[in-house]
Scaffold this active site. Structure first.
Site, PDB file in Angstrom:
ATOM      1  N   GLU A  36      48.228  50.120  41.909  1.00 44.70           N
ATOM      2  CA  GLU A  36      48.545  49.284  43.064  1.00 44.70           C
ATOM      3  C   GLU A  36      49.987  48.823  42.845  1.00 44.70           C
ATOM      4  O   GLU A  36      50.317  48.340  41.771  1.00 44.70           O
ATOM      5  CB  GLU A  36      47.632  48.047  43.126  1.00 44.70           C
ATOM      6  CG  GLU A  36      47.950  47.206  44.349  1.00 44.70           C
ATOM      7  CD  GLU A  36      47.239  45.846  44.384  1.00 44.70           C
ATOM      8  OE1 GLU A  36      46.745  45.404  43.334  1.00 44.70           O
ATOM      9  OE2 GLU A  36      47.213  45.245  45.466  1.00 44.70           O
ATOM     10  N   ARG A 261      39.078  50.251  28.593  1.00 41.61           N
ATOM     11  CA  ARG A 261      40.513  50.041  28.672  1.00 41.61           C
ATOM     12  C   ARG A 261      41.059  49.642  27.311  1.00 41.61           C
ATOM     13  O   ARG A 261      40.322  49.250  26.422  1.00 41.61           O
ATOM     14  CB  ARG A 261      40.814  48.978  29.728  1.00 41.61           C
ATOM     15  CG  ARG A 261      40.170  47.646  29.406  1.00 41.61           C
ATOM     16  CD  ARG A 261      40.564  46.541  30.386  1.00 41.61           C
ATOM     17  NE  ARG A 261      41.576  46.967  31.329  1.00 41.61           N
ATOM     18  CZ  ARG A 261      41.584  46.601  32.606  1.00 41.61           C
ATOM     19  NH1 ARG A 261      40.637  45.834  33.083  1.00 41.61           N
ATOM     20  NH2 ARG A 261      42.557  46.976  33.403  1.00 41.61           N
ATOM     21  N   LYS A 271      47.628  41.772  34.287  1.00 44.38           N
ATOM     22  CA  LYS A 271      48.755  41.616  35.212  1.00 44.38           C
ATOM     23  C   LYS A 271      49.008  40.152  35.516  1.00 44.38           C
ATOM     24  O   LYS A 271      50.149  39.707  35.592  1.00 44.38           O
ATOM     25  CB  LYS A 271      48.441  42.333  36.533  1.00 44.38           C
ATOM     26  CG  LYS A 271      48.937  43.752  36.604  1.00 44.38           C
ATOM     27  CD  LYS A 271      48.775  44.287  38.018  1.00 44.38           C
ATOM     28  CE  LYS A 271      48.951  45.800  38.053  1.00 44.38           C
ATOM     29  NZ  LYS A 271      48.663  46.359  39.386  1.00 44.38           N
TER      30      LYS A 271
END
Length: 557
Positions: A36, A261, A271
């Site tokens: 994104e 992850r 983020k």
RNA sequence: UGGGGAUUGGUGCAGUGGUAGCACACCGGACUUUGGAUCCGUUGACGGAAGUUCGAAUCUUCCAUCCCCAGCCA
């Protein structure tokens, strides 16, 4: 390299290999990397990048770069450009396969209409609060919205008017009609479209309704004929939803495979938190060399090769992990050891005077540029009567096992001479400000039959070039900052130390930004973009392993 | 008391019925004109309990622990 090449394939690659061998997808392998554009890529993304692009390459397929730009309020072109730049830097290419979810908005809209016509989607008027209430909890089923049974005609009409801009932000949503009692909350009539009268970085003002990620996701794969969607564990719960959409629509759908992850000790990789570090000026920006962003690592002096090697060694699994920073640093040192030119630099200068060396004499001594790579050649380093050495390399009262310079003791000046400390000059506070030595002319180049335990680096004072050096340490003191009550409580106050009084050898006069060097006995350094011929700036990428530091620590208990 | 996932040395990753291996870290040694690099070596693990089997990290059952999910974020 051979050890990693012979390593067993991870479960993702093994799965793909098995399925392809069985003829699934006619042997095609197409993956995708779907960022994104609302932030910069970090080393966590590198894991996905290496898997997505790496696996596609290995199986003779390709990897699409698709921006998941379904939320106009958060996304910007700036990020679209930065992300592409970072992926290229890491060493991957997507060829013509650059896509945007926003490019599929019309198709997505048509599919939504199709679902409405099939009685599988409806327009809802619930407010966000009401919707949360109706959704139930993790242990109690949800309840049907009062608008769940609107007629197909009414839904069609309402949805068209949503698109036409008749309603304000948040007034209505389009929801899939699935199962309000499902144990999987994602299936309790998920929102497909929300109203946002916002300008999109690519579609401008063409739309005021925007698809949710979950609604755009699976269908995008279908459009692109992606065969494998490799994503993180958190999406495992969403897979049934993606499957449901594709089944209802009767369209191709890929195999999603979830993996854990990446987590690394002494850092944060969310983020939100990284953004906070930037916004609160805890770091100097997204490319601050302390940041785990690809831009930060790049400016720190990391190489793409080291990062890719690291990702390979970390492996791919489904278990929650916390990789020690030491592994990343190991990969870095291993790579830099092979490629970085050696050079001498004194970070904390201490004056040395060679009393029996002629004041006006200068000798050019041969030095090897890289003992690991003869093709990198040699250079000459000027030697003169007055030198700078490292403060740490002299002790007036040396502890046990200290092999460096101290009164009456001999030490080798790298590539130069054996010198012996004869006297010391103190300032009024008793600190050593100068060390006087004599040199042995017979040891030119540093060779001798005597056993001299220590070799130290130096720079000729007359020829030295002043430099600024930035020493970096981890941003967090805690190995698991995420687990601290407040993740910011253990921020390392000394994560950056700027040294303004350093001296480097003249070979570095023309060091250009982006170059990497090993300062012998100190560490690897990267010439910062801020560097100029007036002011040289070096970032410490990583220190050399320091076994003396370890011994010293042990001796002190 | 819902759904999903996971559990092998300090940290990761292999091992899918037959003596538990690799990397990093750690510790020790060799070598060294970087206390770097390199080389050699030592510690050290199958979450627990039952069961199946000649034999289980691998199969079955139960238990425990950890992670994720209740955005009109992705």
């Amino acid at each position: 390299m051979s050890n990693t090449e012979s390593r067993a394939p991870d479960f993702v690659r093994a799965t793909i290999a098995t399925e392809i061998a069985q003829g699934r997808f006619d042997g095609r392998v197409v993956t995708r990397f779907p960022p994104e554009p609302n932030g910069y890529l970090h080393i966590g993304h590198a894991k996905a990048l290496c898997l997505d692009f790496g696996a596609a390459q290995e199986f003779g397929g390709h990897c699409n770069l698709r921006f998941d730009d379904t939320n106009p309020t958060k996304e910007e072109t700036e990020y679209v450009d930065a992300i592409q730049d970072d992926i290229r830097w890491l060493g991957y290419a997507w060829g013509d396969h650059l896509y945007y979810a926003s490019g599929y908005f019309e198709q997505l809209y048509q599919w939504a209409v199709q679902l409405i016509q099939a009685g599988k989607a409806y327009v809802d008027d619930l407010t966000p609060d009401e919707m949360r209430d109706y959704r139930g909890t993790l242990t109690e089923p949800g309840r049907a919205s009062p608008h769940r049974n609107r007629s197909v005609a009414e839904n069609l009409d309402l949805f068209a008017r949503m698109r036409a801009g008749e309603f304000p932000d948040g007034a209505k949503t389009l929801r899939a009609k699935i199962d309000m009692a499902s144990g999987n909350v994602n299936l309790r009539d998920p929102v497909m479209y929300r109203i946002r009268h916002a300008e999109h970085h690519r579609t401008g003002n063409a739309w005021c309704i925007y698809p949710m990620y979950d609604w755009a996701h699976g269908q995008s794969y279908s459009i692109e004929r992606v065969t494998y969607s490799l994503c993180s564990m958190e999406y495992e719960d969403h897979r049934p939803l993606y499957d449901w959409y594709c089944e209802q629509l009767g369209i191709f759908h890929p195999q999603q495979i979830e993996f854990a992850r990446l987590n690394i000790s002494h850092t944060v990789l969310s983020k939100r938190k990284l953004l906070q570090l930037v916004n609160e000026n805890i770091v100097a920006g997204w490319d601050d060399p302390r940041m785990p962003t690809l831009r930060g690592l790049r400016r720190r002096g990391y190489t793409p090769e080291a990062i890719r090697d690291f990702i390979e060694r970390v492996g791919v699994g489904k278990t929650q992990n916390l990789i020690e920073l030491a592994l990343l640093e190991h990969c870095l040192r291993e790579d830099l050891n092979k490629r970085a030119a050696r050079v001498m630099a004194v970070l904390h200068p201490l004056k040395v005077v060679i009393e029996n060396y002629p004041a006006d004499q200068v000798e050019e001594l041969d030095a090897v540029n890289n003992p690991e790579d003869a093709t990198m050649g040699t250079r000459q380093v000027p030697f003169a009567r007055e030198l700078w050495i490292e403060q740490d390399d002299f002790r007036e009262d040396p502890p046990k096992k200290f092999f460096r310079l101290s009164p009456g003791v001999e030490v080798r000046l790298r590539y130069a001479y054996i010198v012996k400390c004869t006297s010391v000059v103190h300032n009024e506070r008793g600190q050593v400000i100068q060390v006087n030595c004599t040199y042995d002319p017979a040891t030119r180049g540093g060779s001798t039959d005597r056993k001299v335990k220590g070799t130290i680096h130096w720079v000729s004072a007359r020829h030295a070039i002043p430099a600024k050096v930035r020493l970096y340490d981890t941003l967090f003191l805690s190995p698991k900052p995420d687990e601290d009550e407040d993740w910011k409580t253990r921020i390392n106050p000394n994560s950056l130390e700027t040294l303004t009084n350093c001296f480097v050898e003249p070979a570095l006069a023309h060091a250009a930004p982006g170059e990497r060097y090993q300062f012998e006995r100190t560490g690897y350094f990267y010439v910062d973009p801020d560097s100029s011929t007036d002011q040289r700036v070096f970032n410490r990428t990583v220190s050399l392993r320091d076994s003396w530091g370890k011994i010293e620590k042990q001796e002190q208990g």
